[in-house]
Design an enzyme around this catalytic site. Structure first.
Site, mmCIF file in Angstrom:
data_model
loop_
_atom_site.group_PDB
_atom_site.id
_atom_site.type_symbol
_atom_site.label_atom_id
_atom_site.label_comp_id
_atom_site.label_asym_id
_atom_site.label_seq_id
_atom_site.Cartn_x
_atom_site.Cartn_y
_atom_site.Cartn_z
ATOM 1 N N HIS A 56 0.697 -1.458 0.146
ATOM 2 C CA HIS A 56 0.163 -0.049 -0.043
ATOM 3 C C HIS A 56 0.764 1.384 0.092
ATOM 4 O O HIS A 56 2.060 1.372 -0.159
ATOM 5 C CB HIS A 56 -0.798 -0.017 1.101
ATOM 6 C CG HIS A 56 -1.879 -1.110 1.122
ATOM 7 N ND1 HIS A 56 -2.514 -1.777 0.453
ATOM 8 C CD2 HIS A 56 -1.568 -2.240 2.268
ATOM 9 C CE1 HIS A 56 -3.287 -2.762 0.613
ATOM 10 N NE2 HIS A 56 -2.584 -3.394 1.944
ATOM 11 N N GLU B 83 -1.659 0.536 8.471
ATOM 12 C CA GLU B 83 -0.883 -0.444 7.951
ATOM 13 C C GLU B 83 0.202 0.079 6.914
ATOM 14 O O GLU B 83 1.579 -0.483 7.036
ATOM 15 C CB GLU B 83 -1.776 -1.428 7.066
ATOM 16 C CG GLU B 83 -0.847 -2.621 6.488
ATOM 17 C CD GLU B 83 -1.803 -3.390 5.439
ATOM 18 O OE1 GLU B 83 -1.301 -4.413 4.723
ATOM 19 O OE2 GLU B 83 -3.029 -3.149 5.183
ATOM 20 N N HIS C 122 3.001 -6.968 4.893
ATOM 21 C CA HIS C 122 1.648 -6.319 5.104
ATOM 22 C C HIS C 122 1.313 -6.510 6.663
ATOM 23 O O HIS C 122 1.867 -7.263 7.550
ATOM 24 C CB HIS C 122 0.650 -7.194 4.290
ATOM 25 C CG HIS C 122 0.663 -6.755 3.012
ATOM 26 N ND1 HIS C 122 0.090 -5.967 2.040
ATOM 27 C CD2 HIS C 122 1.455 -7.179 1.854
ATOM 28 C CE1 HIS C 122 0.127 -5.831 0.835
ATOM 29 N NE2 HIS C 122 1.281 -6.573 0.607
ATOM 30 N N GLU D 103 1.848 -11.427 6.224
ATOM 31 C CA GLU D 103 0.685 -10.605 7.004
ATOM 32 C C GLU D 103 1.446 -10.694 8.544
ATOM 33 O O GLU D 103 1.336 -11.700 9.094
ATOM 34 C CB GLU D 103 -0.561 -11.320 6.924
ATOM 35 C CG GLU D 103 -1.054 -11.080 5.612
ATOM 36 C CD GLU D 103 -1.859 -9.972 5.156
ATOM 37 O OE1 GLU D 103 -1.555 -8.847 5.793
ATOM 38 O OE2 GLU D 103 -2.305 -9.787 4.005
#
Length: 255
Positions: free
Chosen positions: A47, A84, A141, A220
């Site tokens: 992101h 995040e 992430h 993650e």
């Protein structure tokens, strides 16, 4: 001890005679420089902080490996509002510093964490490092599960999808298992809310993995909506723990 002594003596003689460590023969020079000399690593901090300010741009459909997906998403955040994008940016920079210290060339898929920027899209992230012949890619992430008491990390590897991932799915799955081992090795809990419950997941729908021609995984690091994981993610010590584990996984994979 004789090998170490010989290396020290050779370095001392090289410097003392007006030379430098570069005057040493290649094996000795590489041993002094670090275990990742000559390796190229791609780090993908998932992101971008400003994605939410560019809804039309990140909603644009792009190739994702035989189908199309949205360019990007906004990512998640802790219940306290820690994004995040910021967490993975800080972990990725720590990881890059560690890998460079071990001798690696490191490329990041983005170079800022700003509200006035967006992307890059998943197709760009997926192809990052392909042309340069990088050794591997780690996409970093944080998850945003709202399941009750969901916590812990999991690592995602590609499935075998001809022609997209057939050449990389086996080494990618090995990298995923090594990443899981490294994260567990620093005391991090495996996710208790994913299929299988063993900390490794296999997916065919992620452009970041499907478009890669180098071993690639997506990790993650934890569930940002969980208070325990969030405390770790919002602390510098916790983020350093993630970076240390990911660096160990890279070293173990490339030995």
């Amino acid at each position: 001890m004789r090998v170490v002594g010989s290396l020290i003596l050779a370095l001392t003689l090289a410097v003392g005679s007006g030379g430098a460590a570069s005057a040493l023969p290649t094996p000795e020079r590489d041993a002094l420089a670090g275990p990742l000399v000559g390796r190229t690593i791609v780090i993908d901090p998932g992101h971008q902080l400003g994605n939410h300010n560019f809804p039309r741009k990140i909603a644009r459909l792009v190739p994702a490996g035989g189908f199309r997906k949205a360019c990007n998403t906004t990512g998640t955040a802790t219940r306290g509002g820690y994004p995040e994008a910021t967490m993975v940016w800080q972990v990725s920079r720590m990881l890059a510093t560690r890998l460079r210290g071990l001798g690696a060339d490191v490329t990041l898929t983005r170079h800022s964490n700003r509200q006035d920027r967006w992307g890059p899209c998943v197709d760009v992230r997926g192809r990052a490092g392909n042309r340069a012949g990088a050794d591997l890619k780690v996409s970093v992430h944080g998850d945003g599960s709202t399941a009750a008491r969901a916590r812990g990390f999991h690592v995602i590897a590609p499935t075998d999808r001809r022609p997209w991932t057939h050449d990389i799915y086996r080494p990618s799955q090995r990298l995923a298992r090594e990443t899981r081992a490294a994260l567990r090795g620093v005391g991090l809990p495996v996710a208790n809310y994913t299929a299988g419950g063993d900390g490794v997941d296999f997916r065919s729908d992620l452009g970041t993995l499907n478009l890669a021609n180098i071993p690639s995984v997506m990790v993650e690091l934890g569930n940002m909506r969980n208070s325990s994981d969030a405390r770790r993610m919002t602390s510098r010590k916790g983020r350093a723990t993630y970076a240390r584990a990911l660096a160990r996984a890279v070293v173990n994979h490339l030995r």
